[in-house]
Design a protein around this motif. Sequence first.
Motif, short mmCIF file in Angstrom:
data_model
loop_
_atom_site.label_atom_id
_atom_site.label_comp_id
_atom_site.label_asym_id
_atom_site.label_seq_id
_atom_site.Cartn_x
_atom_site.Cartn_y
_atom_site.Cartn_z
N MET A 224 -6.50 -19.21 -30.99
CA MET A 224 -6.27 -20.48 -31.69
C MET A 224 -6.07 -20.31 -33.19
SD MET A 224 -8.99 -23.05 -29.87
CE MET A 224 -8.99 -23.32 -28.10
N ALA A 225 -6.30 -19.12 -33.73
CA ALA A 225 -6.29 -18.94 -35.18
C ALA A 225 -4.95 -19.31 -35.80
CB ALA A 225 -6.65 -17.50 -35.53
N ALA A 226 -3.84 -18.88 -35.20
CA ALA A 226 -2.52 -19.18 -35.76
C ALA A 226 -2.29 -20.69 -35.82
CB ALA A 226 -1.43 -18.50 -34.94
N HIS A 227 -2.65 -21.38 -34.75
CA HIS A 227 -2.50 -22.83 -34.72
C HIS A 227 -3.32 -23.49 -35.83
CE1 HIS A 227 -2.26 -26.92 -33.15
NE2 HIS A 227 -3.57 -26.98 -33.27
N CYS A 228 -4.56 -23.04 -35.99
CA CYS A 228 -5.42 -23.63 -37.02
C CYS A 228 -4.86 -23.39 -38.42
CB CYS A 228 -6.83 -23.06 -36.91
SG CYS A 228 -7.72 -23.59 -35.43
N MET A 229 -4.32 -22.20 -38.65
CA MET A 229 -3.73 -21.91 -39.95
C MET A 229 -2.47 -22.75 -40.19
SD MET A 229 -4.23 -17.79 -40.29
CE MET A 229 -5.85 -17.06 -40.09
N LYS A 230 -1.66 -22.90 -39.17
CA LYS A 230 -0.45 -23.71 -39.29
C LYS A 230 -0.80 -25.16 -39.62
CE LYS A 230 3.91 -24.74 -36.94
NZ LYS A 230 4.69 -24.57 -35.69
N GLN A 231 -1.93 -25.63 -39.12
CA GLN A 231 -2.38 -26.99 -39.39
C GLN A 231 -3.07 -27.12 -40.75
OE1 GLN A 231 -1.63 -29.52 -37.23
NE2 GLN A 231 -0.50 -27.89 -36.19
N GLY A 232 -3.20 -26.00 -41.48
CA GLY A 232 -3.83 -26.04 -42.80
C GLY A 232 -5.33 -26.15 -42.77
N LEU A 233 -5.92 -25.71 -41.67
CA LEU A 233 -7.37 -25.85 -41.50
C LEU A 233 -8.17 -24.70 -42.09
CD1 LEU A 233 -7.51 -27.16 -37.81
CD2 LEU A 233 -7.62 -28.49 -39.93
N ILE A 234 -7.51 -23.59 -42.44
CA ILE A 234 -8.21 -22.39 -42.88
C ILE A 234 -7.79 -22.02 -44.30
CG2 ILE A 234 -8.75 -19.99 -42.34
CD1 ILE A 234 -9.57 -21.97 -40.14
N ASP A 235 -8.77 -21.92 -45.20
CA ASP A 235 -8.48 -21.53 -46.59
C ASP A 235 -8.52 -20.02 -46.78
OD1 ASP A 235 -8.20 -24.16 -47.78
OD2 ASP A 235 -10.36 -24.40 -47.45
N ALA A 236 -9.34 -19.32 -46.01
CA ALA A 236 -9.45 -17.86 -46.14
C ALA A 236 -10.17 -17.32 -44.90
CB ALA A 236 -10.21 -17.47 -47.40
#
Length: 347
Positions: A224-236
Motif C-alpha cells: 500500500m505504500a505507493a498508493h499512500c504516497m500518491k495520495q500525499g499521506l507520507i512526508d518521509a
Amino acid sequence: MLTSSLYPVTWQGDRAVLIDQTRIPQEYRTVEITNSESMADAIKTMIVRGAPAIGVAAAYGMYLGSQEIITSDRTTFLQQLEEIAQKLRQTRPTAVNLFWAIERQLQTAHHTPGDLTALKTALLETAQTIQREDLATCQAIGDHGLSILPETPEKLTLLTHCNAGALATAGYGTALGVIRSAWRANRLQRVFADETRPRLQGAKLTAWECVQDNIPVTVISDNMAAHCMKQGLIDAVVVGADRITTNGDAANKIGTYSLALVSKAHNVPFFVAAPLSTVDFKLATGEEIPIEERDAQEIYQIGDSRICPEGADYYNPAFDVTPAHLITAIITEKGAVKPEELKQFKV
C-alpha cells in the motif's frame, strides 16, 4: 527524557531477561536466559531481534558462556570462549551488531589482566556498557533525525518498515527513536507502519510500541505504500538497518528496497537510522552482505494456519539491500550524513 520504558534485554542478578517478541501483541511475556546455548537459541528464533538488541543479547551470551567454562588455565579459557563466540555468530548472519558485540567481548577477554574471575567480571561489565551505550546512542539518533525531518505546514506523517524501535535496541529505538523524538517535539501527527511480511514485525511490534506510548499509528500492508504516497499521506520514510557498508548501501528487513524505490518515484525523503556499530567498514558495497534465508514456513503459514497450497516452492530471504543512491541520509549518533559521507567515521 526517554518516552519509552521498553527494554528488550535486561540483566537481573545472574541472568538475562528477554521480552519474548514472538508473543507480542497477544501476550507480554519474558524469558530468563541463564546459559549461552539458550541465548543463541533466543537470537535464532527471534525471541530477541533487531540488530542492536541482538548485539546486547550476544554480549550477555558471551558472559554467560564464560561462566560455563571450567578451567583455571587462561589459554584454555580463551579457546573455549572462542567456541562459544562461534556458536553465537552462527545465529543471524546479516546483523553486523552481533559480530561487533562478540568481537568486543573477545577483545575484553584478551586484554583484561588478572585471574579468570577478574576476566569474567570484565565481560559482564562490558556487556552492561554496550547496553548503556546503545540506549544513549538511540536517543542521540532520534534527536539528530528530528533535526533533518522535512519542514511542513502541518505535523508530519512518517512511514516506517519492520520494527526498529525499543524492542530492536537497548531501548528507545533507531527509526522509531526518530519517530519518538518527533512525537516528543510535537511535530508528529501519525505513524504509518508497514505490516512487514512474512513475520509481521511492523503490524505486531511497531504498532504495539506506538500504542504503548499513545503515538497515533496506522498499519498498512506492504503493497500500500505507493498508493499512500500518491495520495500525499507520507512526508518521509524512516527505517532501520542491520548492516551498512562503506559506500552507504543498507541491508534491512525484506521489502525495504522496494519501499526506497517507491519513495524515490514520489519524491519522498528516505532516511536510514542506525548506530555506527551497524556500519561494516570491512565491506565496500552491499553486494558483499550475506543475506539470511529463513524457514519457508514463515511464508506459507501464519500462526497455526497454513495459507498456501502444499506442493508450491518458497523463497524467504529475510533482508534486502537498498543502494546508497536511494537513501536521502543515514542518521547516526554523531549526526545525519549523506551515504557517501559515512567514510568520515571510519577509524
